[in-house]
Design a protein around this motif. Structure first.
Motif, mmCIF file in Angstrom:
data_model
loop_
_atom_site.group_PDB
_atom_site.id
_atom_site.type_symbol
_atom_site.label_atom_id
_atom_site.label_comp_id
_atom_site.label_asym_id
_atom_site.label_seq_id
_atom_site.Cartn_x
_atom_site.Cartn_y
_atom_site.Cartn_z
ATOM 1 N N TYR A 32 0.855 -1.178 -0.026
ATOM 2 C CA TYR A 32 0.015 0.023 0.007
ATOM 3 C C TYR A 32 0.923 1.219 0.044
ATOM 4 O O TYR A 32 1.913 1.474 1.090
ATOM 5 C CB TYR A 32 -0.872 -0.076 1.548
ATOM 6 N N PHE A 34 1.936 5.451 -0.747
ATOM 7 C CA PHE A 34 1.372 6.902 -0.552
ATOM 8 C C PHE A 34 2.658 7.527 -0.781
ATOM 9 O O PHE A 34 3.757 7.522 -0.867
ATOM 10 C CB PHE A 34 1.167 6.882 0.826
ATOM 11 N N LEU A 46 -1.418 14.477 2.557
ATOM 12 C CA LEU A 46 -1.518 13.292 1.300
ATOM 13 C C LEU A 46 -2.009 13.776 0.130
ATOM 14 O O LEU A 46 -2.850 14.333 -0.176
ATOM 15 C CB LEU A 46 -2.715 12.461 1.822
ATOM 16 N N LYS A 49 -2.484 8.054 -3.096
ATOM 17 C CA LYS A 49 -2.375 6.389 -2.533
ATOM 18 C C LYS A 49 -2.758 5.423 -3.628
ATOM 19 O O LYS A 49 -3.613 5.715 -4.393
ATOM 20 C CB LYS A 49 -3.167 6.489 -1.281
ATOM 21 N N PHE A 51 -3.739 1.215 -3.513
ATOM 22 C CA PHE A 51 -3.843 -0.247 -2.974
ATOM 23 C C PHE A 51 -3.822 -1.235 -3.992
ATOM 24 O O PHE A 51 -3.502 -2.175 -3.707
ATOM 25 C CB PHE A 51 -5.220 -0.145 -2.252
#
Lengths: 115, 115
Positions: A32, A34, A46, A49, A51
């Motif tokens: 995962y 970021f 942030l 991201k 996933f």
């Protein structure tokens, strides 16, 4: 053990030029991933991201990143840099064991933008 | 709404003294994290809370460091017998839950200087 490497400590680009910040990770399973940005005197924000699914992810402020499993990379890109993009950028990987959200960060890349 | 609030923003203390750093997370966020960021480095995980309990304190460097979150909201990071090597920016983050990828919202940090 998981780790994140950002090979470039400092990068300088001209305003309007394209940008690519490199990030390599070490992780046994599907990571995962970021990207965070830290402006002077401000908290980490942030940017985007990853996933699963589409390996090209779009983020805020016109940034995108591409996950390449074969290269263990998650490089951040922007087609045209603005002076306000000058900041420190951190790549991070999230642990999947134990169902936690704790992150392992890279060392960071400082971006300087020339007028 | 309000973001993650950390107080004080700066703390200067003498070697050997005790300090407390406070974090007020976003309302409703059950997960709370403490990170430490040394100069020129990325943030390093210290501890995280799910509710009132410390679910993972594996990042605390030694037993001089301790953190609490008695009512599941505000958290305090406590450092006893401070050393010059403890000088860093201490970051707090909160998230809605601890599912991996639940976005972390960071505070602006407390800059601790031990003289």
């Amino acid at each position: 053990a998981q780790s994140v490497t950002q090979p470039d400590i400092h990068i300088t680009v001209s305003e309007g030029a394209s940008l690519e910040l490199r990030c390599n990770y070490s992780y046994g399973a599907t990571p995962y991933l970021f990207w965070y940005v830290q402006s002077p005197g401000q908290g980490l924000q942030l940017l985007l991201k990853y996933f699963s699914g589409d390996t090209l992810v779009q983020g805020i402020k016109g940034f995108e990143a591409e996950f390449k499993r074969s290269q263990s990379s998650f490089n951040l890109r922007k087609p045209s840099v603005h002076w306000s993009d000058a900041a420190e950028y951190f790549c991070a990987v999230g642990e999947s064991s134990g169902n936690t959200g704790k992150l392992i960060f890279g060392q960071g890349t400082t971006l300087q933008v020339k007028p | 709404g309000a973001g993650v609030s950390q107080t004080p923003s700066n703390k200067v203390t003498e070697k050997g003294k005790y300090v407390e750093l406070r974090c007020d997370p976003i309302s409703g966020h059950t997960a709370l994290y403490w990170y430490r960021q040394s100069l020129g480095q990325g943030p390093e995980f210290l501890i995280y809370f799910q509710g009132t309990g410390a679910a993972d304190d594996s990042g605390l460097p030694n037993d001089r460091f301790f953190a609490v979150r008695p009512e599941g909201s505000v958290s305090t990071l406590k450092i006893q017998r401070t050393e010059r090597g403890d000088s860093a920016v201490y970051l707090c983050a909160s998230s809605l839950n601890t599912v991996v990828g639940s976005p972390l919202h960071f505070g602006n940090g407390t800059r601790l200087t031990v003289t």
